[in-house]
Motif scaffolding. Structure first.
Motif, mmCIF file in Angstrom:
data_model
loop_
_atom_site.group_PDB
_atom_site.id
_atom_site.type_symbol
_atom_site.label_atom_id
_atom_site.label_comp_id
_atom_site.label_asym_id
_atom_site.label_seq_id
_atom_site.Cartn_x
_atom_site.Cartn_y
_atom_site.Cartn_z
ATOM 1 N N ILE A 179 0.830 -1.447 0.026
ATOM 2 C CA ILE A 179 -0.195 -0.316 -0.158
ATOM 3 C C ILE A 179 0.932 1.280 0.066
ATOM 4 O O ILE A 179 0.561 1.985 -0.656
ATOM 5 N N TYR A 180 1.928 1.123 0.718
ATOM 6 C CA TYR A 180 2.902 2.377 0.840
ATOM 7 C C TYR A 180 3.631 2.816 -0.624
ATOM 8 O O TYR A 180 3.704 3.724 -0.981
ATOM 9 N N LEU A 233 2.278 1.856 -3.311
ATOM 10 C CA LEU A 233 1.118 2.271 -4.342
ATOM 11 C C LEU A 233 0.855 3.820 -4.153
ATOM 12 O O LEU A 233 0.575 4.563 -5.123
ATOM 13 N N GLN A 234 0.928 4.221 -2.907
ATOM 14 C CA GLN A 234 0.951 5.776 -2.432
ATOM 15 C C GLN A 234 1.999 6.448 -2.958
ATOM 16 O O GLN A 234 1.886 7.756 -3.487
ATOM 17 N N GLU A 290 1.180 6.819 -6.645
ATOM 18 C CA GLU A 290 0.292 7.832 -6.637
ATOM 19 C C GLU A 290 0.781 9.239 -6.678
ATOM 20 O O GLU A 290 0.647 9.991 -7.488
ATOM 21 N N LEU A 349 -5.357 2.362 -9.669
ATOM 22 C CA LEU A 349 -5.189 2.354 -8.241
ATOM 23 C C LEU A 349 -6.446 1.887 -7.338
ATOM 24 O O LEU A 349 -6.372 1.288 -6.362
ATOM 25 N N ARG A 350 -7.551 2.187 -8.121
ATOM 26 C CA ARG A 350 -8.768 1.602 -7.414
ATOM 27 C C ARG A 350 -8.799 -0.022 -7.273
ATOM 28 O O ARG A 350 -9.100 -0.645 -6.290
ATOM 29 N N SER A 375 -6.121 -0.846 -4.729
ATOM 30 C CA SER A 375 -6.630 -0.558 -3.422
ATOM 31 C C SER A 375 -7.648 -1.255 -2.968
ATOM 32 O O SER A 375 -7.611 -1.770 -1.699
ATOM 33 N N ASP A 376 -8.677 -1.662 -3.702
ATOM 34 C CA ASP A 376 -9.691 -2.690 -3.243
ATOM 35 C C ASP A 376 -8.926 -4.050 -3.179
ATOM 36 O O ASP A 376 -9.503 -4.508 -2.240
ATOM 37 N N ALA A 405 -6.250 -4.638 -2.057
ATOM 38 C CA ALA A 405 -5.078 -4.685 -1.007
ATOM 39 C C ALA A 405 -6.124 -4.659 0.339
ATOM 40 O O ALA A 405 -5.943 -5.242 1.386
ATOM 41 N N ALA A 406 -7.366 -3.786 0.251
ATOM 42 C CA ALA A 406 -8.148 -3.727 1.251
ATOM 43 C C ALA A 406 -8.744 -5.032 1.621
ATOM 44 O O ALA A 406 -8.882 -5.166 2.473
#
Length: 156
Positions: free
Chosen positions: A18-19, A21-22, A25, A77-78, A81-82, A84-85
């Motif tokens: 996640i880090y 990916l951020q 971004e 990204l969506r 993110s989905d 990973a969540a």
């Protein structure tokens, strides 16, 4: 990355993904801002060089490409993110199950230990009583031994 690989990862690895990916971004946003700045400069040059209509026609393709790239990026990204969540949620649920199972195992083990201590205490009490009875019988049969033991006890 395959869903199976993501599911095998621990919480730290997922947070690292996640880090990253951020960070990507942020990097793409900075790149987008730089491209937007360059685009703005080109717009100014085009306005100075020719008519507004010519500039609009030439910029139309640039805007479409930029819009398409931005849409693709946001979509990726969506999706990431989905995914990973979902993996994080599953990992947390699995961690809760493991913790619950461990607590139950501890409770059972403590119960077993308590029962073993109680049985051991009862066995010791029975053995002590049997020993005392045996010693009493021996001392009754051998009064001279009882007398000798009393003398030894008094001198020490």
């Amino acid at each position: 990355m395959a869903d199976k690989e993501l599911r095998r990862m621990n919480r730290t690895e997922l947070i690292e993904i996640i880090y990253v990916l951020q960070q990507n971004e942020h990097s793409l946003r900075a790149e987008k801002e730089e491209l937007q700045r360059q685009l703005d400069e080109k717009v100014l040059r085009l306005e100075k060089a020719g008519s507004i209509a010519e500039a609009a026609l030439s910029l139309n393709h640039v805007f479409e490409d930029a819009q398409s790239a931005a849409a693709q990026y946001l979509n990726s990204l969506r999706t990431a993110s989905d995914s990973a969540a979902q993996i994080l949620e599953e990992a947390l649920q699995k961690a809760d199950e493991i913790l619950s199972s461990a607590k139950e195992q501890i409770r059972r083990t403590e119960d077993e230990c308590r029962e073993m201590r109680e049985r051991a205490a009862q066995d010791i009490k029975k053995q002590k009583e049997a020993f005392i009875r045996s010693v009493s019988l021996i001392l009754e049969k051998h009064p001279e031994l009882a007398s000798h033991l009393r003398e030894e006890s008094d001198t020490s």
